[in-house]
Write a protein that holds these residues in place. Sequence first.
Motif, mmCIF file in Angstrom:
data_model
loop_
_atom_site.group_PDB
_atom_site.id
_atom_site.type_symbol
_atom_site.label_atom_id
_atom_site.label_comp_id
_atom_site.label_asym_id
_atom_site.label_seq_id
_atom_site.Cartn_x
_atom_site.Cartn_y
_atom_site.Cartn_z
ATOM 1 N N TYR A 234 0.960 4.170 -3.137
ATOM 2 C CA TYR A 234 0.715 5.614 -2.997
ATOM 3 C C TYR A 234 1.973 6.429 -3.293
ATOM 4 O O TYR A 234 1.881 7.569 -3.781
ATOM 5 C CB TYR A 234 0.171 5.919 -1.599
ATOM 6 C CG TYR A 234 -1.285 5.556 -1.461
ATOM 7 C CD1 TYR A 234 -2.277 6.436 -1.875
ATOM 8 C CD2 TYR A 234 -1.664 4.311 -0.955
ATOM 9 C CE1 TYR A 234 -3.617 6.096 -1.779
ATOM 10 C CE2 TYR A 234 -3.001 3.961 -0.851
ATOM 11 C CZ TYR A 234 -3.977 4.856 -1.269
ATOM 12 O OH TYR A 234 -5.309 4.509 -1.188
ATOM 13 N N SER B 6 0.828 -1.205 0.000
ATOM 14 C CA SER B 6 0.000 0.000 0.000
ATOM 15 C C SER B 6 0.863 1.256 0.000
ATOM 16 O O SER B 6 0.581 2.222 -0.719
ATOM 17 C CB SER B 6 -0.921 -0.007 1.215
ATOM 18 O OG SER B 6 -1.687 1.166 1.269
ATOM 19 N N SER C 135 1.929 9.192 -6.234
ATOM 20 C CA SER C 135 2.325 10.576 -5.938
ATOM 21 C C SER C 135 3.302 11.094 -6.986
ATOM 22 O O SER C 135 3.153 12.222 -7.484
ATOM 23 C CB SER C 135 2.956 10.658 -4.542
ATOM 24 O OG SER C 135 2.045 10.254 -3.557
ATOM 25 N N PHE D 84 -5.132 5.077 -10.636
ATOM 26 C CA PHE D 84 -3.703 5.024 -10.286
ATOM 27 C C PHE D 84 -2.881 4.445 -11.426
ATOM 28 O O PHE D 84 -1.835 4.984 -11.801
ATOM 29 C CB PHE D 84 -3.502 4.171 -9.027
ATOM 30 C CG PHE D 84 -3.784 4.905 -7.740
ATOM 31 C CD1 PHE D 84 -4.650 5.990 -7.701
ATOM 32 C CD2 PHE D 84 -3.195 4.499 -6.556
ATOM 33 C CE1 PHE D 84 -4.915 6.665 -6.515
ATOM 34 C CE2 PHE D 84 -3.441 5.166 -5.365
ATOM 35 C CZ PHE D 84 -4.315 6.242 -5.342
#
Length: 492
Positions: free
Chosen positions: A134, A130, A138, A219
């Motif tokens: 992210y 996880s 980013s 994503f």
Amino acid sequence: MEKINKLLLTIFIFLQIIFDMLRTTSIIDIEFLGLSVIELINIVFSLTIFGIAILKSRKNFKTYLIYFIILGIYLVLHYYNTTLFNPMAYKNQTPSFLIETYHILITYLIPILIMISIIEMKIKKEELISLIKYFAFSMSFLIVILNLFKLSYVAYENGGSFLKYNFLDWFTYNGNNYYELTSKGWFYSTNQISAILLMSLPILVYSLYQDRKIHNFIFLGIQILAMYMLGTKVASLGIFLVFISFFLIYLFTSLVLNHDNKKITAVVIVAIIGGCCFLVSPLGISLRGEQKVYEKLSDKDEFQKLYTLNCKDEKVIQEEKDYILDIISKYQENLNISSYILNAYPVLDDLSYWCTFLNNKNLPVNDYRVMKSNILHSIYERNNNKYDKLLGMGYTLNFIYTEKDYSYQFYIYGILGLLLLVGPFYLVNIKSLVEIFRNLKTKGNILNLILLMIPFIGLLTSYYSGHILERSFPLLTIAIFSGLAYKAINQE
């Protein structure tokens, strides 16, 4: 303490995004006690995370202690060898134990400490996955949003030029310079970010396979777009490599190991759409455009004399030095010789090398990475030190980075340096590979195979693209994935 260490690791990983962007600014020059503040923060974080992990575990403390003792002995011998360097081989060499040790610390030792910390600390693989998801999003989001508003730097320019075209202009672009379509956000190195996003992409593909939520589609889509924006072969063609690898792993686990896998419809759809987008991407536009045609220099009368020269004869090349200088000066652009290479290794410093270079009748076809590696090999031969093979000529040789990983590390750190500084990443991942083969039926699942594939992608890609084994950011990414793969595969 475990919760604190997880928090420190999370902060440390996300700080790397900020620090990499700050490397393009004057902030990188701010120092404390003679050390870069950015590097000092990384050192403090990595040592703290490592210290907490080892104190809580202590399981392999003796093994790590032996490694650090051997590394310390190597550093002393490595520095001693740099003091034996012949200044006639390369005049810019300035031996310094502090600089050698500091560079190895911030480039190699910090990633190794982080890899060990992840292996030893009590953090679940799901938490790490996880975190990486992210982290990758980013970076990708920053590249895409800065491209959209034309606030991004052009990927292939070092001067900090903002781009003229965003990705919406790809469909109507009529120019002949695809570089001006590329962008890297505010990040420091296009090649480094390409490698990092390539290694992160399988995690996003797996996340979509595992859970078809809308945010996983977003994503993955944004990361694919960001990788196309970078415009490198590693990023743009690496997208195809990752999807093909995923499908092969899926087929292997389904047909050979008889695992009851989920449907991959969502991944297939994204792969098809993503593959079609390549056609309008900067690299796709470049491959469709006209290829540069070089003038064949070997047919010119001025070059014929070159092919009769004995470049190993010092007397001959000294007599013809004005002729060699004139050829390079007159045809530098045609020969595809960058000015910074000539500044780093002037013609008069090694006439034999430049004469040999010009003797190639295939010129001007010239890979600057090969050229820089050949120059470094020439320095290695001219130094003529039998210990260079084991201990290396040192980072304080101050020669330009060749962008050819493994060969560069061999010349700079020697065989022992390669084993001590790069070897740990191979050792950890080979141990994970052996563990999978020992329990193929139970541990050879999609996730484990993908996690093991990722660090090997980084380690193998570095051979072709460079910028990975000599830079802390991509090496940190390899370290994180190596630790994650080891933890996931060896987890009961």
